[in-house]
Design an enzyme around this catalytic site. Sequence first.
Site, PDB file in Angstrom:
ATOM      1  N   HIS A  65       5.063   0.873  31.297  1.00  0.00           N
ATOM      2  CA  HIS A  65       5.435   2.209  30.807  1.00  0.00           C
ATOM      3  C   HIS A  65       4.135   3.011  30.655  1.00  0.00           C
ATOM      4  O   HIS A  65       3.235   2.612  29.909  1.00  0.00           O
ATOM      5  CB  HIS A  65       6.176   2.107  29.471  1.00  0.00           C
ATOM      6  N   GLU A  68       2.205   3.966  27.257  1.00  0.00           N
ATOM      7  CA  GLU A  68       1.923   2.938  26.243  1.00  0.00           C
ATOM      8  C   GLU A  68       0.450   2.542  26.401  1.00  0.00           C
ATOM      9  O   GLU A  68       0.098   1.562  27.062  1.00  0.00           O
ATOM     10  CB  GLU A  68       2.905   1.790  26.413  1.00  0.00           C
ATOM     11  N   HIS A 162       2.999  -3.986  25.698  1.00  0.00           N
ATOM     12  CA  HIS A 162       3.642  -2.673  25.506  1.00  0.00           C
ATOM     13  C   HIS A 162       3.300  -2.128  24.123  1.00  0.00           C
ATOM     14  O   HIS A 162       2.731  -2.828  23.276  1.00  0.00           O
ATOM     15  CB  HIS A 162       5.177  -2.820  25.569  1.00  0.00           C
ATOM     16  N   GLU A 226       4.930  -6.263  21.966  1.00  0.00           N
ATOM     17  CA  GLU A 226       4.850  -4.892  21.425  1.00  0.00           C
ATOM     18  C   GLU A 226       3.726  -4.880  20.389  1.00  0.00           C
ATOM     19  O   GLU A 226       3.834  -5.498  19.331  1.00  0.00           O
ATOM     20  CB  GLU A 226       6.182  -4.504  20.769  1.00  0.00           C
TER      21      GLU A 226
HETATM   22  O1  LIG Z   1      10.316   1.360  21.816  1.00  0.00           O
HETATM   23  C1  LIG Z   1      11.141   1.300  22.716  1.00  0.00           C
HETATM   24  O2  LIG Z   1      12.286   1.783  22.602  1.00  0.00           O
HETATM   25  C2  LIG Z   1      10.824   0.594  24.007  1.00  0.00           C
HETATM   26  C3  LIG Z   1       9.526  -0.193  24.019  1.00  0.00           C
HETATM   27  C4  LIG Z   1       9.544  -1.044  25.274  1.00  0.00           C
HETATM   28  O3  LIG Z   1       9.143  -0.573  26.303  1.00  0.00           O
HETATM   29  N1  LIG Z   1      10.140  -2.228  25.171  1.00  0.00           N
HETATM   30  C5  LIG Z   1      10.450  -3.038  26.313  1.00  0.00           C
HETATM   31  C6  LIG Z   1      11.082  -4.327  25.877  1.00  0.00           C
HETATM   32  C7  LIG Z   1      11.390  -5.227  27.045  1.00  0.00           C
HETATM   33  C8  LIG Z   1      12.132  -6.500  26.654  1.00  0.00           C
HETATM   34  O4  LIG Z   1      13.238  -6.409  26.104  1.00  0.00           O
HETATM   35  O5  LIG Z   1      11.622  -7.604  26.944  1.00  0.00           O
HETATM   36  C9  LIG Z   1      11.420  -2.254  27.199  1.00  0.00           C
HETATM   37  O6  LIG Z   1      12.310  -1.588  26.671  1.00  0.00           O
HETATM   38  O7  LIG Z   1      11.264  -2.334  28.414  1.00  0.00           O
HETATM   39 ZN   LIG Z   2       7.172  -0.439  27.056  1.00  0.00          ZN
END
Ligand SMILES: O=C(O)CCC(=O)N[C@@H](CCC(=O)O)C(=O)O
Ligand SMILES: [Zn+2]
EC number: 3.5.1.96
Length: 346
Positions: A65, A68, A162, A226
Amino acid sequence: MQQLIEQGNFLALSRTQPELFNTPHHFRLENNTQVFIGDAGIIAFTPEKSVSQTSKHIVLSCGVHGNETAPIEICDDLVRQILTGEITLAHRVLFLFGNLPAMDIAERFVEENMNRLFSGAHSAGEGCNNDERRRAKALEDAVSDFFSAACDGEGKYHYDLHTAIRASKNEKFAVYPYLHGRNHSKGQLAFLAACGVKTILLSESPTTTFSYFSSHQHQAHAFTVELGKVQPFGHNDMTRFADARDALTALITQQTFAPEVDMDSLDIYRVNQVINKQQEDFKLHFDDDTPNFTDYAKGTVLASESGKTYVAEQDGEAIVFPNAKVTIGQRAMLTVVPTQLENLDV
Ligand SMILES: O=C(O)CCC(=O)N[C@@H](CCC(=O)O)C(=O)O
Ligand SMILES: [Zn+2]
């Protein structure tokens, strides 16, 4: 390449002159580390090793992303330190700077969320027909090529770094992809804890994320990590990332980096609901600034859309990654509940 070795500015060159890397480059650093650049934003290092040493094969990805930024800054700095000889690797490492065009516009993505395009999703439906789909495939190929050099018994690791869109009651957390019956690893939880990541979400179903790809396709220890909250480039308080940066540095430069963890110091959750947006009028029933991990009493309405209401199914069920703006069909929120981990591997 001489300028690259002297200045270590791989990310800057990848962003400003990507055509430099249209053809692959191989070279050696003074300390005999082999460098392979497969494309803009894709660089692998193989250190010289003595026969008795076993290697880890470590993938560090960031910027899947584009907005980030803290993980991008951490990886950019590690690559610079390796290229300029400031640090020497003990293990093979592949760095992936995911979505370079999205970094340029300071957005999560340009056309499509890249972290929903792995495990072949890049070629499903309308096919591999935009830059994000092509890049997701290129990233998958880079990981597969990199891990193909691992011998039996050597560890494969992928930390996809991320930052979250909203604030979080538990600032740092990791998603542990669904393991299809494999055991979770205590050593990995200890490494994440050393990074300052003491909250773990256990996913209970396959997904099209990058970390699930490496976990499922390559049986790697893989996580979405994260590390904090989204901020523009240069606006991160890097002191908040010091533990992560130090632990990642130790992982790649020390032959054996094996921190320990007291399992009681960790907050383990399992994903209870994966809520996908199905209608244009999908809406969340809490304020926009509600932090991740805010929990609710059983029966509380969390979200709704035409024909459907989503409620907390248990007392203490907490929200993670709520986002009403996602494309129809995509994940708009997870809910999680506390759990315990049993049957841990080392
Ligand atoms: O903060 C958010 O809403 C999204 C942050 C983020 O990019 N999280 C990943 C998590 C991926 C996973 O579930 O392994 C995403 O949403 O792609
Ligand atoms: Zn992300």
